[in-house]
Design an enzyme around this catalytic site. Structure first.
Site, PDB file in Angstrom:
ATOM      1  N   GLY A   1       0.898  -1.255   0.027  1.00 22.07           N
ATOM      2  CA  GLY A   1       0.057  -0.055  -0.121  1.00 22.07           C
ATOM      3  C   GLY A   1       1.003   1.368  -0.105  1.00 22.07           C
ATOM      4  O   GLY A   1       0.450   2.175   0.905  1.00 22.07           O
TER       5      GLY A   1
ATOM      6  N   SER B   1      -3.265  -0.205  14.814  1.00 22.19           N
ATOM      7  CA  SER B   1      -3.786   1.159  15.163  1.00 22.19           C
ATOM      8  C   SER B   1      -4.184   0.900  16.742  1.00 22.19           C
ATOM      9  O   SER B   1      -4.340  -0.110  17.128  1.00 22.19           O
ATOM     10  CB  SER B   1      -5.243   1.087  14.456  1.00 22.19           C
ATOM     11  OG  SER B   1      -5.774   2.080  14.885  1.00 22.19           O
TER      12      SER B   1
ATOM     13  N   GLY C   1      -1.274   7.689   0.650  1.00 25.63           N
ATOM     14  CA  GLY C   1      -1.989   7.932   2.193  1.00 25.63           C
ATOM     15  C   GLY C   1      -0.491   7.724   2.877  1.00 25.63           C
ATOM     16  O   GLY C   1       0.689   8.401   2.524  1.00 25.63           O
ATOM     17  N   ILE C   2      -0.468   7.138   4.058  1.00 24.75           N
ATOM     18  CA  ILE C   2       0.773   6.986   4.857  1.00 24.75           C
ATOM     19  C   ILE C   2       1.806   6.206   4.177  1.00 24.75           C
ATOM     20  O   ILE C   2       2.942   6.449   4.320  1.00 24.75           O
ATOM     21  CB  ILE C   2       0.585   6.125   6.228  1.00 24.75           C
ATOM     22  CG1 ILE C   2      -0.674   7.057   7.082  1.00 24.75           C
ATOM     23  CG2 ILE C   2       1.477   6.123   7.057  1.00 24.75           C
ATOM     24  CD1 ILE C   2      -1.481   6.473   8.461  1.00 24.75           C
ATOM     25  N   GLY C   3       1.304   5.162   3.607  1.00 22.57           N
ATOM     26  CA  GLY C   3       2.331   4.314   2.794  1.00 22.57           C
ATOM     27  C   GLY C   3       3.036   4.991   1.564  1.00 22.57           C
ATOM     28  O   GLY C   3       4.205   4.861   1.580  1.00 22.57           O
TER      29      GLY C   3
ATOM     30  N   TYR D   1     -12.895  -4.052  12.140  1.00 19.76           N
ATOM     31  CA  TYR D   1     -11.550  -3.334  12.071  1.00 19.76           C
ATOM     32  C   TYR D   1     -10.601  -3.332  13.183  1.00 19.76           C
ATOM     33  O   TYR D   1      -9.418  -4.006  13.026  1.00 19.76           O
ATOM     34  CB  TYR D   1     -11.675  -1.881  11.673  1.00 19.76           C
ATOM     35  CG  TYR D   1     -10.574  -1.075  11.449  1.00 19.76           C
ATOM     36  CD1 TYR D   1      -9.630  -1.022  10.402  1.00 19.76           C
ATOM     37  CD2 TYR D   1     -10.230   0.038  12.455  1.00 19.76           C
ATOM     38  CE1 TYR D   1      -8.501  -0.524  10.364  1.00 19.76           C
ATOM     39  CE2 TYR D   1      -8.898   0.700  12.292  1.00 19.76           C
ATOM     40  CZ  TYR D   1      -8.068   0.379  11.259  1.00 19.76           C
ATOM     41  OH  TYR D   1      -7.096   1.293  11.150  1.00 19.76           O
TER      42      TYR D   1
HETATM   43  N1  LIG Z   1      -5.221   7.054   9.155  1.00 21.29           N
HETATM   44  C1  LIG Z   1      -5.250   6.834  10.342  1.00 21.29           C
HETATM   45  O1  LIG Z   1      -5.570   7.346  10.994  1.00 21.29           O
HETATM   46  C2  LIG Z   1      -4.632   5.397  10.725  1.00 21.29           C
HETATM   47  C3  LIG Z   1      -4.535   5.401  12.163  1.00 21.29           C
HETATM   48  C4  LIG Z   1      -4.180   3.903  12.402  1.00 21.29           C
HETATM   49  C5  LIG Z   1      -3.668   3.066  11.527  1.00 21.29           C
HETATM   50  N2  LIG Z   1      -3.647   3.200  10.375  1.00 21.29           N
HETATM   51  C6  LIG Z   1      -3.284   2.236   9.335  1.00 21.29           C
HETATM   52  O2  LIG Z   1      -2.423   2.840   8.385  1.00 21.29           O
HETATM   53  C7  LIG Z   1      -2.224   2.162   7.301  1.00 21.29           C
HETATM   54  C8  LIG Z   1      -2.434   2.881   6.175  1.00 21.29           C
HETATM   55  O3  LIG Z   1      -3.665   3.583   6.163  1.00 21.29           O
HETATM   56  P1  LIG Z   1      -3.946   5.083   5.405  1.00 21.29           P
HETATM   57  O4  LIG Z   1      -4.398   6.003   6.688  1.00 21.29           O
HETATM   58  O5  LIG Z   1      -2.611   5.466   4.957  1.00 21.29           O
HETATM   59  O6  LIG Z   1      -4.937   4.782   4.454  1.00 21.29           O
HETATM   60  P2  LIG Z   1      -5.301   5.004   2.852  1.00 21.29           P
HETATM   61  O7  LIG Z   1      -4.818   6.469   2.590  1.00 21.29           O
HETATM   62  O8  LIG Z   1      -6.809   4.665   2.521  1.00 21.29           O
HETATM   63  O9  LIG Z   1      -4.278   4.011   2.143  1.00 21.29           O
HETATM   64  C9  LIG Z   1      -4.720   2.672   2.102  1.00 21.29           C
HETATM   65  C10 LIG Z   1      -3.803   1.968   1.536  1.00 21.29           C
HETATM   66  O10 LIG Z   1      -4.035   0.408   1.637  1.00 21.29           O
HETATM   67  C11 LIG Z   1      -4.127   0.127   0.151  1.00 21.29           C
HETATM   68  N3  LIG Z   1      -5.095  -1.094   0.069  1.00 21.29           N
HETATM   69  C12 LIG Z   1      -6.560  -1.115   0.341  1.00 21.29           C
HETATM   70  N4  LIG Z   1      -6.813  -2.413   0.162  1.00 21.29           N
HETATM   71  C13 LIG Z   1      -6.029  -2.831  -0.538  1.00 21.29           C
HETATM   72  C14 LIG Z   1      -5.970  -4.328  -1.081  1.00 21.29           C
HETATM   73  N5  LIG Z   1      -6.816  -4.957  -1.300  1.00 21.29           N
HETATM   74  N6  LIG Z   1      -4.752  -4.638  -1.762  1.00 21.29           N
HETATM   75  C15 LIG Z   1      -3.763  -3.947  -1.573  1.00 21.29           C
HETATM   76  N7  LIG Z   1      -3.464  -2.743  -1.114  1.00 21.29           N
HETATM   77  C16 LIG Z   1      -4.702  -2.227  -0.822  1.00 21.29           C
HETATM   78  C17 LIG Z   1      -4.397   1.280  -0.683  1.00 21.29           C
HETATM   79  O11 LIG Z   1      -4.002   0.814  -1.863  1.00 21.29           O
HETATM   80  P3  LIG Z   1      -4.743   1.132  -3.340  1.00 21.29           P
HETATM   81  O12 LIG Z   1      -4.236   2.362  -3.802  1.00 21.29           O
HETATM   82  O13 LIG Z   1      -4.731   0.099  -3.954  1.00 21.29           O
HETATM   83  O14 LIG Z   1      -6.352   1.367  -2.937  1.00 21.29           O
HETATM   84  C18 LIG Z   1      -3.791   2.055  -0.129  1.00 21.29           C
HETATM   85  O15 LIG Z   1      -2.276   2.240  -0.480  1.00 21.29           O
HETATM   86  C19 LIG Z   1      -3.619   1.010   7.578  1.00 21.29           C
HETATM   87  O16 LIG Z   1      -3.075  -0.291   7.858  1.00 21.29           O
HETATM   88  C20 LIG Z   1      -4.414   1.664   8.616  1.00 21.29           C
HETATM   89  O17 LIG Z   1      -5.270   0.671   9.275  1.00 21.29           O
HETATM   90  C21 LIG Z   1      -4.250   4.361   9.859  1.00 21.29           C
END
Ligand SMILES: NC(=O)c1ccc[n+]([C@@H]2O[C@H](COP(=O)([O-])OP(=O)(O)OC[C@H]3O[C@@H](n4cnc5c(N)ncnc54)[C@H](OP(=O)(O)O)[C@@H]3O)[C@@H](O)[C@H]2O)c1
Length: 324
Positions: free
Chosen positions: A51, A182, A55-57, A208
């Site tokens: 990912g 998380s 986003g964060i990734g 989740y």
């Molecule tokens: N944002 C927060 O406040 C927060 C807090 C705690 C933990 N987290 C954790 O941080 C991590 C990153 O989250 P984020 O906030 O950056 O979210 P995000 O912006 O929605 O990004 C999610 C990432 O996951 C990928 N993804 C989703 N479904 C997938 C699948 N079936 N196969 C491959 N890749 C997939 C997406 O890729 P595509 O581009 O292909 O959709 C995207 O790169 C997650 O594990 C989340 O649980 C986030």
């Protein structure tokens, strides 16, 4: 009818828990703002990041490239991922993008095979990709979407890449597995493996939280079974970060501007993850991190019996995909 009301009240209960957890987590992020830092230094290492296209990734990939790593990014749309990462400047390291859909064990296996066919060294595996609060969906292999995307597929990927992580790490410079979990894991009910994939009684917030708790338990167990190998596993809460993960939530729909003001930016969210990936200071100092320091987690993750049950069930579930 009675089930409808029970599920409705359970949903309300989880909403309330999440608002409290979120509020405390945001306060924690604000209080520890000065701790959420690390020094950029140069490393000649190979990292796999799931990912990494948004986003964060994407911010994690950016920082790893600034630190001169070679980054293998797994994402669903390869050209989208490639174009997003190409924009990064300045870029000291290099990258490739391979297709990875975490909703499919076959796709995870293809991705791992592609990586293993080209690389005989992997220093870092960052299991970052995730979904949050999605409607009920049974994925290709018959498992619920949070459980599959956030936990089971990352379990499978870790198992497939483990031999090369073991042979890459050296004493004093361990290979690292970093599971992006998380603080929401704290809202999880005890994991009931018999009902985890059921549509009946499905509550998206609980699903989740369970997937994030499972990542934490898996991290803890990995460190037990890897005790004699130069590989360490870590779990990281990145903070409450304004990303597309919140799309569709009440808060993002009703008050999108609030998230901008009270949450971390994706760049700030990436810091703890990259700190745990690269800092010498983390070895032997806890395994769950937030704001670049060891953090408190649910003691349930320390239950040795639960760890073993989760590991055994997960291994049996993906067994078919573990063989060459
Ligand atoms: N944002 C927060 O406040 C927060 C807090 C705690 C933990 N987290 C954790 O941080 C991590 C990153 O989250 P984020 O906030 O950056 O979210 P995000 O912006 O929605 O990004 C999610 C990432 O996951 C990928 N993804 C989703 N479904 C997938 C699948 N079936 N196969 C491959 N890749 C997939 C997406 O890729 P595509 O581009 O292909 O959709 C995207 O790169 C997650 O594990 C989340 O649980 C986030």
């Amino acid at each position: 009818m009675i089930h409808f009301f029970i599920d409705f009240f359970k949903q309300i209960k989880y909403q309330i828990i999440y608002y409290f957890l979120g509020a405390f987590a945001i306060i924690d992020d604000i209080q520890n703002r000065d701790k959420n830092q690390f020094d950029i230094s140069q490393h000649n290492k190979v990292a796999v990041v799931t990912g990494g296209a948004r986003g964060i990734g994407l911010e994690v990939v950016k920082k790893l490239l600034q630190c001169n790593l070679h980054v293998i990014v797994g994402c669903r749309d390869v050209s989208l991922g490639f174009n997003a990462i190409k924009q990064i400047a300045p870029m000291n390291g290099s990258f490739v993008v391979y297709k990875l859909d975490l909703k499919s064990f076959a796709s995870v296996k293809n991705f791992a095979q592609q990586v293993l066919s080209k690389y005989d060294q992997i220093h870092l595996l960052v299991n970052n990709a995730g979904v949050m609060f999605v409607p009920y969906e049974k994925c290709e292999n018959g498992h619920e979407a949070h459980w599959t995307t956030n936990y089971l597929s990352h379990f499978l990927l870790t198992e497939l890449l483990l031999p090369v992580l073991k042979s890459t790490g050296v004493q004093g410079d361990n290979a690292r597995i970093v599971n992006v979990t998380s603080c929401a894991h704290e809202a999880s009910p005890p994991i009931d493996f018999d009902t985890i994939n059921n549509e009946e009684g499905y509550i998206t917030n609980a699903a989740y939280a369970k997937s994030k708790l499972a990542q934490l338990i898996f991290t803890k167990y990995l460190n037990k079974i890897l005790a004699d190998f130069p590989v360490k596993a870590f779990a990281v809460h990145p903070g409450v970060v304004d990303t597309e993960l919140f799309n569709g939530t009440f808060l993002k729909i009703a008050f999108p501007w609030i998230l901008k003001y009270i949450c971390k930016t994706p760049e700030e969210g990436s810091r703890s993850i990259v700190y745990v990936c690269l800092s010498d200071a983390v070895d032997g100092r806890g395994y769950y991190y937030a704001n670049c320091q060891p953090a408190k987690y649910l003691p349930y993750a320390d239950d040795a019996k639960i760890q073993e049950i989760l590991y055994t069930i997960s291994k049996n579930t993906v067994e078919k995909y573990l063989n060459p």
